[in-house]
Design a protein around this motif. Structure first.
Motif, mmCIF file in Angstrom:
data_model
loop_
_atom_site.group_PDB
_atom_site.id
_atom_site.type_symbol
_atom_site.label_atom_id
_atom_site.label_comp_id
_atom_site.label_asym_id
_atom_site.label_seq_id
_atom_site.Cartn_x
_atom_site.Cartn_y
_atom_site.Cartn_z
ATOM 1 N N GLU A 230 -13.520 58.269 8.182
ATOM 2 C CA GLU A 230 -14.510 57.687 9.173
ATOM 3 C C GLU A 230 -14.109 57.546 10.559
ATOM 4 O O GLU A 230 -14.664 56.634 11.289
ATOM 5 C CB GLU A 230 -15.466 56.456 8.546
ATOM 6 N N ASN A 231 -12.701 58.027 10.548
ATOM 7 C CA ASN A 231 -12.160 57.795 12.100
ATOM 8 C C ASN A 231 -11.695 56.292 12.373
ATOM 9 O O ASN A 231 -11.414 55.856 13.370
ATOM 10 C CB ASN A 231 -12.997 57.939 13.146
ATOM 11 N N ILE A 232 -11.377 55.691 11.067
ATOM 12 C CA ILE A 232 -11.073 54.255 11.579
ATOM 13 C C ILE A 232 -9.437 54.065 10.875
ATOM 14 O O ILE A 232 -9.152 54.611 9.978
ATOM 15 C CB ILE A 232 -11.707 53.160 10.135
ATOM 16 N N LYS A 233 -8.793 53.601 11.925
ATOM 17 C CA LYS A 233 -7.364 53.656 11.722
ATOM 18 C C LYS A 233 -6.824 52.384 10.830
ATOM 19 O O LYS A 233 -7.106 51.314 10.896
ATOM 20 C CB LYS A 233 -6.683 53.450 13.004
ATOM 21 N N VAL A 234 -5.998 52.901 9.714
ATOM 22 C CA VAL A 234 -5.322 51.924 8.884
ATOM 23 C C VAL A 234 -3.992 52.090 8.648
ATOM 24 O O VAL A 234 -3.445 52.974 8.545
ATOM 25 C CB VAL A 234 -6.378 52.338 7.345
ATOM 26 N N ASP A 235 -3.368 50.732 8.828
ATOM 27 C CA ASP A 235 -1.888 50.816 8.850
ATOM 28 C C ASP A 235 -1.378 49.668 7.889
ATOM 29 O O ASP A 235 -1.775 48.552 8.100
ATOM 30 C CB ASP A 235 -1.331 50.862 10.144
ATOM 31 N N ASN A 236 -0.799 50.143 6.887
ATOM 32 C CA ASN A 236 -0.269 49.055 5.994
ATOM 33 C C ASN A 236 -1.340 47.998 5.425
ATOM 34 O O ASN A 236 -1.676 46.825 5.416
ATOM 35 C CB ASN A 236 0.634 47.968 6.735
ATOM 36 N N ASP A 237 -2.288 48.842 4.983
ATOM 37 C CA ASP A 237 -3.602 48.326 4.465
ATOM 38 C C ASP A 237 -4.293 47.512 5.199
ATOM 39 O O ASP A 237 -5.050 46.499 4.770
ATOM 40 C CB ASP A 237 -3.209 47.557 3.191
ATOM 41 N N GLN A 238 -4.003 47.619 6.507
ATOM 42 C CA GLN A 238 -4.714 46.769 7.638
ATOM 43 C C GLN A 238 -5.539 47.702 8.763
ATOM 44 O O GLN A 238 -4.784 48.417 9.253
ATOM 45 C CB GLN A 238 -3.735 45.638 8.156
ATOM 46 N N ILE A 239 -6.647 47.274 8.867
ATOM 47 C CA ILE A 239 -7.322 47.945 9.862
ATOM 48 C C ILE A 239 -7.004 47.710 11.304
ATOM 49 O O ILE A 239 -6.957 46.695 11.756
ATOM 50 C CB ILE A 239 -9.170 47.779 9.871
#
Length: 110
Positions: free
Chosen positions: A86-95
DNA sequence: GATGTGACTGACC
DNA sequence: TGGTCAGCCACAT
């Protein structure tokens, strides 16, 4: 809205109303339902949301934007995939840019 | 009917 | 600055 169901149903409805590409927090949903202090219950409700496949539980995270419930999905990585889809950036299990994607039902819903 | 638990949150040390 | 504690309400056993 229906009496037959508990506030669980309300949680499901709110979660299902989350627009695509947006996320919200347990506390925000709880607040919308009139229980800002019962964020735990919202999470508990999400646990039961598995009965309703239409509930995008992946759009619900804690107030920091961490995918706390990812482990409850079919696979821990499934939640991140759905968010990234959905085009949501997630890094290291964090939005990332959680504020930007945050969707507050109290503000967005009448 | 009572007790324990939980995908959280806010405050305190 | 970061970790820890208690509170919160509904559901399951």
């Amino acid at each position: 809205m229906s009496q037959r169901s508990s506030f669980f149903q309300d949680v499901y409805e709110v979660v299902m109303l989350i627009p695509e590409g947006r996320v919200t927090s347990y506390g925000a949903i709880g607040k919308y339902l009139g229980m800002p202090s019962s964020a735990r219950m919202v999470g508990w409700a999400m646990n039961a949301s598995h009965t309703l496949p239409k509930v995008p539980a992946h759009r619900v995270v804690n107030r920091v934007g961490v995918l706390t419930g990812k482990h409850f999905f079919e696979t821990p990585s499934r939640m991140q995939e759905l968010l990234e889809a959905e085009n949501i950036k997630v890094d290291n299990d964090q939005i990332q840019r959680f504020e930007y994607f945050f969707w507050d039902p109290v503000k967005e819903l009448p």
